[in-house]
Design a protein around this motif. Structure first.
Motif, PDB file in Angstrom:
ATOM      1  N   ARG A  22      17.921   6.304   3.406  1.00 35.89           N
ATOM      2  CA  ARG A  22      19.370   6.088   3.475  1.00 35.89           C
ATOM      3  C   ARG A  22      19.782   5.501   4.820  1.00 35.89           C
ATOM      4  NH1 ARG A  22      20.962  11.157   2.357  1.00 35.89           N
ATOM      5  NH2 ARG A  22      21.251  10.804   0.129  1.00 35.89           N
ATOM      6  N   ASN A  23      19.066   5.852   5.884  1.00 31.83           N
ATOM      7  CA  ASN A  23      19.445   5.422   7.232  1.00 31.83           C
ATOM      8  C   ASN A  23      18.602   4.272   7.766  1.00 31.83           C
ATOM      9  OD1 ASN A  23      21.525   7.417   7.627  1.00 31.83           O
ATOM     10  ND2 ASN A  23      19.908   8.942   7.846  1.00 31.83           N
ATOM     11  N   ASP A  24      17.722   3.732   6.935  1.00 30.82           N
ATOM     12  CA  ASP A  24      16.867   2.635   7.374  1.00 30.82           C
ATOM     13  C   ASP A  24      17.670   1.327   7.410  1.00 30.82           C
ATOM     14  OD1 ASP A  24      14.895   0.284   6.789  1.00 30.82           O
ATOM     15  OD2 ASP A  24      13.619   1.930   7.464  1.00 30.82           O
ATOM     16  N   ALA A  25      17.654   0.654   8.551  1.00 26.39           N
ATOM     17  CA  ALA A  25      18.478  -0.550   8.727  1.00 26.39           C
ATOM     18  C   ALA A  25      18.064  -1.673   7.784  1.00 26.39           C
ATOM     19  CB  ALA A  25      18.387  -1.034  10.181  1.00 26.39           C
ATOM     20  N   ARG A  26      16.769  -1.827   7.543  1.00 25.70           N
ATOM     21  CA  ARG A  26      16.319  -2.889   6.641  1.00 25.70           C
ATOM     22  C   ARG A  26      16.740  -2.610   5.210  1.00 25.70           C
ATOM     23  NH1 ARG A  26      10.102  -2.669   8.062  1.00 25.70           N
ATOM     24  NH2 ARG A  26      10.726  -0.463   7.955  1.00 25.70           N
ATOM     25  N   GLY A  55       9.649   6.876   2.853  1.00 30.45           N
ATOM     26  CA  GLY A  55      10.022   8.147   3.460  1.00 30.45           C
ATOM     27  C   GLY A  55      10.859   8.976   2.514  1.00 30.45           C
ATOM     28  N   ASP A  56      11.467  10.042   3.047  1.00 26.63           N
ATOM     29  CA  ASP A  56      12.325  10.873   2.217  1.00 26.63           C
ATOM     30  C   ASP A  56      13.701  10.221   2.080  1.00 26.63           C
ATOM     31  OD1 ASP A  56      13.624  11.340   4.650  1.00 26.63           O
ATOM     32  OD2 ASP A  56      12.831  13.367   4.868  1.00 26.63           O
ATOM     33  N   SER A  85       0.844  -1.197   0.000  1.00 27.55           N
ATOM     34  CA  SER A  85       0.000   0.000   0.000  1.00 27.55           C
ATOM     35  C   SER A  85       0.879   1.246   0.000  1.00 27.55           C
ATOM     36  CB  SER A  85      -0.911   0.038   1.234  1.00 27.55           C
ATOM     37  OG  SER A  85      -1.787  -1.075   1.274  1.00 27.55           O
ATOM     38  N   PHE A  86       0.505   2.234  -0.795  1.00 28.64           N
ATOM     39  CA  PHE A  86       1.184   3.531  -0.781  1.00 28.64           C
ATOM     40  C   PHE A  86       0.292   4.538  -1.495  1.00 28.64           C
ATOM     41  CE2 PHE A  86       2.718   1.366  -4.613  1.00 28.64           C
ATOM     42  CZ  PHE A  86       2.576   2.323  -5.594  1.00 28.64           C
ATOM     43  N   ASP A  87       0.620   5.817  -1.361  1.00 32.54           N
ATOM     44  CA  ASP A  87      -0.116   6.846  -2.092  1.00 32.54           C
ATOM     45  C   ASP A  87       0.857   7.850  -2.697  1.00 32.54           C
ATOM     46  OD1 ASP A  87       0.660   8.457   0.041  1.00 32.54           O
ATOM     47  OD2 ASP A  87      -1.289   8.391   1.011  1.00 32.54           O
ATOM     48  N   LEU A  88       0.325   8.664  -3.578  1.00 31.73           N
ATOM     49  CA  LEU A  88       1.126   9.635  -4.318  1.00 31.73           C
ATOM     50  C   LEU A  88       0.296  10.901  -4.496  1.00 31.73           C
ATOM     51  CD1 LEU A  88       3.516  10.526  -6.168  1.00 31.73           C
ATOM     52  CD2 LEU A  88       2.421   9.259  -8.014  1.00 31.73           C
ATOM     53  N   GLU A  89       0.914  12.030  -4.171  1.00 34.20           N
ATOM     54  CA  GLU A  89       0.237  13.310  -4.293  1.00 34.20           C
ATOM     55  C   GLU A  89       0.543  13.954  -5.649  1.00 34.20           C
ATOM     56  OE1 GLU A  89      -1.784  14.363  -1.974  1.00 34.20           O
ATOM     57  OE2 GLU A  89      -1.281  12.834  -0.489  1.00 34.20           O
ATOM     58  N   ALA A  90      -0.357  14.812  -6.106  1.00 33.95           N
ATOM     59  CA  ALA A  90      -0.101  15.598  -7.310  1.00 33.95           C
ATOM     60  C   ALA A  90       1.120  16.483  -7.089  1.00 33.95           C
ATOM     61  CB  ALA A  90      -1.323  16.453  -7.648  1.00 33.95           C
ATOM     62  N   GLY A  91       1.972  16.598  -8.101  1.00 31.08           N
ATOM     63  CA  GLY A  91       3.165  17.416  -8.006  1.00 31.08           C
ATOM     64  C   GLY A  91       4.320  16.757  -7.277  1.00 31.08           C
ATOM     65  N   ILE A 150       9.821   4.599  -1.811  1.00 33.42           N
ATOM     66  CA  ILE A 150       9.316   3.376  -1.203  1.00 33.42           C
ATOM     67  C   ILE A 150      10.205   2.236  -1.666  1.00 33.42           C
ATOM     68  CG2 ILE A 150       6.942   4.136  -0.889  1.00 33.42           C
ATOM     69  CD1 ILE A 150       6.183   2.750  -3.447  1.00 33.42           C
ATOM     70  N   VAL A 151      10.462   1.300  -0.768  1.00 32.89           N
ATOM     71  CA  VAL A 151      11.390   0.214  -1.046  1.00 32.89           C
ATOM     72  C   VAL A 151      10.686  -1.129  -0.846  1.00 32.89           C
ATOM     73  CG1 VAL A 151      13.630  -0.818  -0.511  1.00 32.89           C
ATOM     74  CG2 VAL A 151      13.305   1.661  -0.255  1.00 32.89           C
ATOM     75  N   LEU A 152      10.798  -1.994  -1.859  1.00 30.53           N
ATOM     76  CA  LEU A 152      10.250  -3.339  -1.789  1.00 30.53           C
ATOM     77  C   LEU A 152      11.373  -4.351  -1.627  1.00 30.53           C
ATOM     78  CD1 LEU A 152       7.633  -3.342  -4.712  1.00 30.53           C
ATOM     79  CD2 LEU A 152       7.279  -2.719  -2.322  1.00 30.53           C
TER      80      LEU A 152
END
Length: 269
Positions: free
Chosen positions: A233-237, A227-228, A23-29, A216-218
């Protein structure tokens, strides 16, 4: 309300679950990067949004429209444009004619043979080419262009449908560092000006970290992080499954370096 809302999306091929409850979403712009190592399920996810694959379960909504069950051409008509990893243009046709063909298709005039296609939508096609910096090359054959310029033409073709959502599959694949940064900077500007949402896959981490608003990372079909750039970059997984255990991605030079933007490669440090 989000432009694109993907909810509990899954796809199985026999006993293999290629995408598992994503699941994820995306905003205009906004530019949203879809990342993952080989086999993560990102291409499957990407192609379900475009209608090339139908999900086993889940929902994909563009504004108030459910996309699941619709054909790619019907999704295109709802305002979803796409560029491909290998640029798809007619080499024997001029740059202008390539964009005109997209406009003819948009207006469903493909079979209006009583009026030559070359006389249709020339002004609008030229406006699109000028937006992507290809106006001066309008009368050149696509087959003689440098690859970076072909990618710009492909972007103009994708914009011909006045998309709300633009899907970009490896937009900078095969491009030199300067070309790919120029293309993504152009895309970022157009997205902001026209409030288009962009979902893109990309292997060049310099491009991703420099231009994506969110990532987003799969991994193995599951969404493991979002996230940003700094968060990812700092996510352990992410460090473990994408960049290598115990390593993080750091750019070799500042993103605002004067000579052509970010550097070609990042360093795993």
């Amino acid at each position: 309300m989000s432009l694109l809302r993907v909810s509990s999306l899954s796809k199985s091929f026999g006993g293999l679950k290629a995408v598992d409850d994503v699941s994820f979403d995306l905003e205009a712009g906004q530019l949203l990067a879809l990342l993952g190592p080989n086999g993560a399920g990102k291409s499957t996810c990407f192609n379900m949004v475009n209608g090339q694959l139908q999900p086993s379960s889940g929902s994909i909504r563009l504004d108030d429209h459910e996309l699941v069950g619709k054909r790619p051409r019907d999704i295109w008509r709802l305002g979803v444009g796409r560029t491909f990893q290998i640029a798809a243009t007619f080499n024997s046709m001029t740059v202008l004619e390539n964009v005109q063909m997209a406009l003819v298709s948009r207006e469903r005039k493909t079979f209006g043979l009583w009026k030559p296609a070359g006389s249709r939508y020339a002004d609008e096609a030229m406006t699109l080419l000028e937006q992507v910096g290809m106006g001066a090359d309008a009368n050149r054959a696509c087959g003689v262009l440098a690859y970076g310029d072909v990618k710009r033409v492909e972007l103009a073709i994708a914009l011909a449908n006045r998309p709300k959502l633009l899907l970009m599959d490896e937009p900078t694949a095969g491009m030199a560092p300067k070309e790919r940064n120029e293309l993504m900077a152009l895309t970022k500007r157009l997205v902001t000006e026209h409030k288009i949402g962009v979902l893109f896959t990309e292997h060049s981490m310099d491009v991703v970290f420099a231009y994506a608003d969110r990532l987003i990372v799969l991994a193995r079909g599951k969404l493991i992080a979002e996230g940003d750039a700094e968060t990812i970059r700092n996510d352990a997984r992410v460090q473990e499954v994408y960049f290598g255990t115990g390593k993080t991605f750091q750019p070799r030079a500042p993103l605002h370096e004067a000579a052509g933007g970010p550097q070609e490669q990042g360093a795993l440090q």
